[in-house]
Design an enzyme around this catalytic site. Structure first.
Site, mmCIF file in Angstrom:
data_model
loop_
_atom_site.group_PDB
_atom_site.id
_atom_site.type_symbol
_atom_site.label_atom_id
_atom_site.label_comp_id
_atom_site.label_asym_id
_atom_site.label_seq_id
_atom_site.Cartn_x
_atom_site.Cartn_y
_atom_site.Cartn_z
ATOM 1 N N HIS A 1 5.983 3.605 19.163
ATOM 2 C CA HIS A 1 4.939 3.929 18.172
ATOM 3 C C HIS A 1 5.112 5.362 17.639
ATOM 4 C CE1 HIS A 1 0.617 2.654 16.880
ATOM 5 N NE2 HIS A 1 1.140 3.455 15.987
ATOM 6 N N GLY B 1 5.726 6.140 14.400
ATOM 7 C CA GLY B 1 5.549 6.200 12.939
ATOM 8 C C GLY B 1 5.130 7.566 12.408
ATOM 9 N N GLY C 1 0.839 -1.204 0.000
ATOM 10 C CA GLY C 1 0.000 0.000 0.000
ATOM 11 C C GLY C 1 0.873 1.253 0.000
ATOM 12 N N ARG C 2 0.237 2.359 0.402
ATOM 13 C CA ARG C 2 0.917 3.662 0.332
ATOM 14 C C ARG C 2 2.236 3.697 1.088
ATOM 15 N NH1 ARG C 2 -4.793 5.875 0.663
ATOM 16 N NH2 ARG C 2 -4.793 4.643 2.557
ATOM 17 N N ILE C 3 2.221 3.187 2.340
ATOM 18 C CA ILE C 3 3.433 3.303 3.163
ATOM 19 C C ILE C 3 4.520 2.384 2.614
ATOM 20 C CG2 ILE C 3 4.400 2.973 5.482
ATOM 21 C CD1 ILE C 3 1.583 3.816 6.574
ATOM 22 N N ALA D 1 3.656 -1.546 11.324
ATOM 23 C CA ALA D 1 2.227 -1.688 10.979
ATOM 24 C C ALA D 1 1.389 -1.721 12.262
ATOM 25 C CB ALA D 1 2.023 -2.929 10.129
ATOM 26 N N ARG D 2 1.172 -2.900 12.787
ATOM 27 C CA ARG D 2 0.461 -3.052 14.055
ATOM 28 C C ARG D 2 1.074 -4.229 14.794
ATOM 29 N NH1 ARG D 2 -1.013 1.425 13.963
ATOM 30 N NH2 ARG D 2 -3.144 2.233 14.002
ATOM 31 N N GLU E 1 0.445 -2.741 23.472
ATOM 32 C CA GLU E 1 0.976 -1.412 23.801
ATOM 33 C C GLU E 1 0.238 -0.790 24.968
ATOM 34 O OE1 GLU E 1 1.151 1.179 20.377
ATOM 35 O OE2 GLU E 1 2.041 -0.404 19.179
#
Ligand code: DGY
Length: 324
Positions: free
Chosen positions: A290, A292, A158-160, A242-243, A272
Site C-alpha cells: 500500500h 500509493g 477520476g483524478r488518479i 484503488a482498494r 490488509e
C-alpha cells in the site's frame, strides 16, 4: 485548561505535520504508532473533539455509536474513506473530511510502477539476481511484454486515473480506453489520448492492461470477480492501486494460477495487511505494501490538508473536503 480543541491522532504522522497540529490543537499523538483498535477508537471518540484518522482505523457503526461521544469530526488522512461508515457518521451528526488532490501524482506513479514491473518481470528479475541464480545475458532470458503501443484500460476516470492516462499515453505511447459512469468531457479525454467505452466489459475485453481506479463502495465490492477476470485477455495484466476489496482475491489467485490472465500488480489487498499466501508464491505478480501515496512530500501534503480541514471545522468555516 486549554481552549484548543483536542485531536486524537491515530497513527504517527510526518514530523512537520505533528508539529503543526501541536501548535494549533491539543494534539494527542500516537508516539508508538500502534493502531488504536475498536476500544481505543471508542475511547478517543468519548474524550476528544476530533480524530485525525487513517485507512487502518475501522470506524464502524458500532465504534461510532459509542456514548457519551465528545468528538464532532473525523479528519481522514487519505482520499479513500471506505474504512469509515459514512452513513453512521451522518446519522450521528459527525463531520468527515478527506485529503483529495495531493496524492494524485504519487498514486499514479505507483500504478505505472506496477504496470512496468509486472510486464517487464522486474520483481522476478531482482529476486533472480539477489539469489545468485543469474548466469549472464542471453537472448531468450526472462522476456517480458512491451508496454509502448499497448492498450491500457482504466476502470474509473477520476483524478488518479487521469494522471495514469497522461503518463501512459504521453510517456509510453499507450492507447488509453476507459469506462466511467461520470466521464470527463470529450476534450479532457482527448487531451489524455483516452477514448471512452460504453461498458466495463468492453474495457476488459480490449485492454492489455486493466488498471482499477474506482472507489470502494458496496457496488464495487468484488467488481473484478471470476466472471470479469475471465473477460480479460489471456495475455493481459491487472493493476490495482484503488482498494483491495474491488477484487475478489480468491478469484484472482485462480485466474493467475490457471492462466486466465498473465499477471497482476497489486498495491492493495482485501484484508490488509494479510496477503493471500498463494500470491506470495507466484512469480507473475508484483506485491507492494500500500505505497500509493508513500512519498515524503505527499504524506506531508496529506497531513497539512487534514490539519487545514480541522482548522476550518473548528473555526466554523465550510469544509473544503467534506465527505459527510
Ligand atoms: C488513500 O488516500 O486512500 C490511500 O490509499 C491511503 O489511504
Amino acid at each position: 485548561m486549554s481552549a484548543q480543541p483536542t485531536v486524537v491522532v491515530t497513527r504517527r504522522l510526518p514530523e512537520p505535520v505533528e508539529r503543526e497540529l501541536s501548535r494549533d490543537f491539543e494534539a494527542r499523538l500516537n508516539t508508538n504508532d500502534m493502531p488504536l483498535g475498536p476500544e481505543g477508537l471508542k475511547d478517543a471518540l468519548r474524550s476528544a473533539d476530533a480524530l485525525l484518522c487513517t485507512v487502518t482505523d475501522r470506524l464502524t457503526a458500532d465504534v461510532l455509536s459509542t456514548e457519551p461521544r465528545r468528538a464532532r469530526m473525523l479528519a481522514n488522512f487519505g482520499v479513500g474513506f471506505n474504512h469509515i461508515d459514512t452513513q453512521a457518521a451522518k446519522d450521528r451528526g459527525l463531520a468527515v473530511s478527506n485529503t483529495p488532490d495531493v496524492l494524485t501524482e504519487a498514486t499514479a506513479d505507483i500504478a505505472i510502477t506496477l504496470l512496468l514491473m509486472v510486464s517487464r518481470r522486474t520483481g522476478e528479475g531482482e529476486r533472480h539476481v539477489r539469489s545468485g541464480a543469474w548466469t549472464g545475458w542471453r537472448p531468450t532470458h526472462m522476456l517480458g511484454s512491451q508496454v509502448s503501443g499497448k492498450v491500457l484500460g482504466l476502470v474509473g476516470m477520476g483524478r488518479i486515473a487521469r494522471a495514469v492516462a497522461r503518463r501512459a499515453h504521453h510517456g509510453f505511447g499507450m492507447k488509453v480506453i476507459f469506462h466511467d459512469p461520470y466521464p470527463p468531457s470529450p476534450a479532457d479525454a482527448a487531451a489524455l489520448g483516452a477514448t471512452p467505452r460504453a461498458s466495463l466489459d468492453q474495457v476488459l475485453s480490449e485492454a492489455d492492461f486493466v488498471s482499477l481506479h474506482c472507489p470502494a463502495t458496496p457496488e464495487t465490492r468484488h467488481l473484478m470477480n471470476r466472471e470479469r477476470l475471465a473477460m480479460m485477455r489471456r495475455n493481459a495484466y491487472l493493476i490495482n492501486t484503488a482498494r483491495g476489496d474491488v477484487v475478489d482475491e480468491a478469484a484472482l489467485v485462480e485466474a493467475l494460477a490457471d492462466g486466465t490472465i498473465a499477471g497482476a500488480g497489486l498495491d492493495v489487498f482485501e484484508k490488509e495487511p494479510h496477503v493471500s499466501p498463494e500470491l506470495i508464491g507466484m512469480e507473475n505478480v508484483v506485491l507492494l505494501p500500500h505505497l500509493g501515496s508513500a512519498t515524503t512530500e505527499t504524506r506531508i501534503a496529506m497531513g497539512m490538508r487534514a490539519v487545514e480541514n480541522l482548522r476550518l471545522f473548528f473555526s466554523g468555516a465550510p469544509l473544503r473536503d467534506r465527505v459527510v
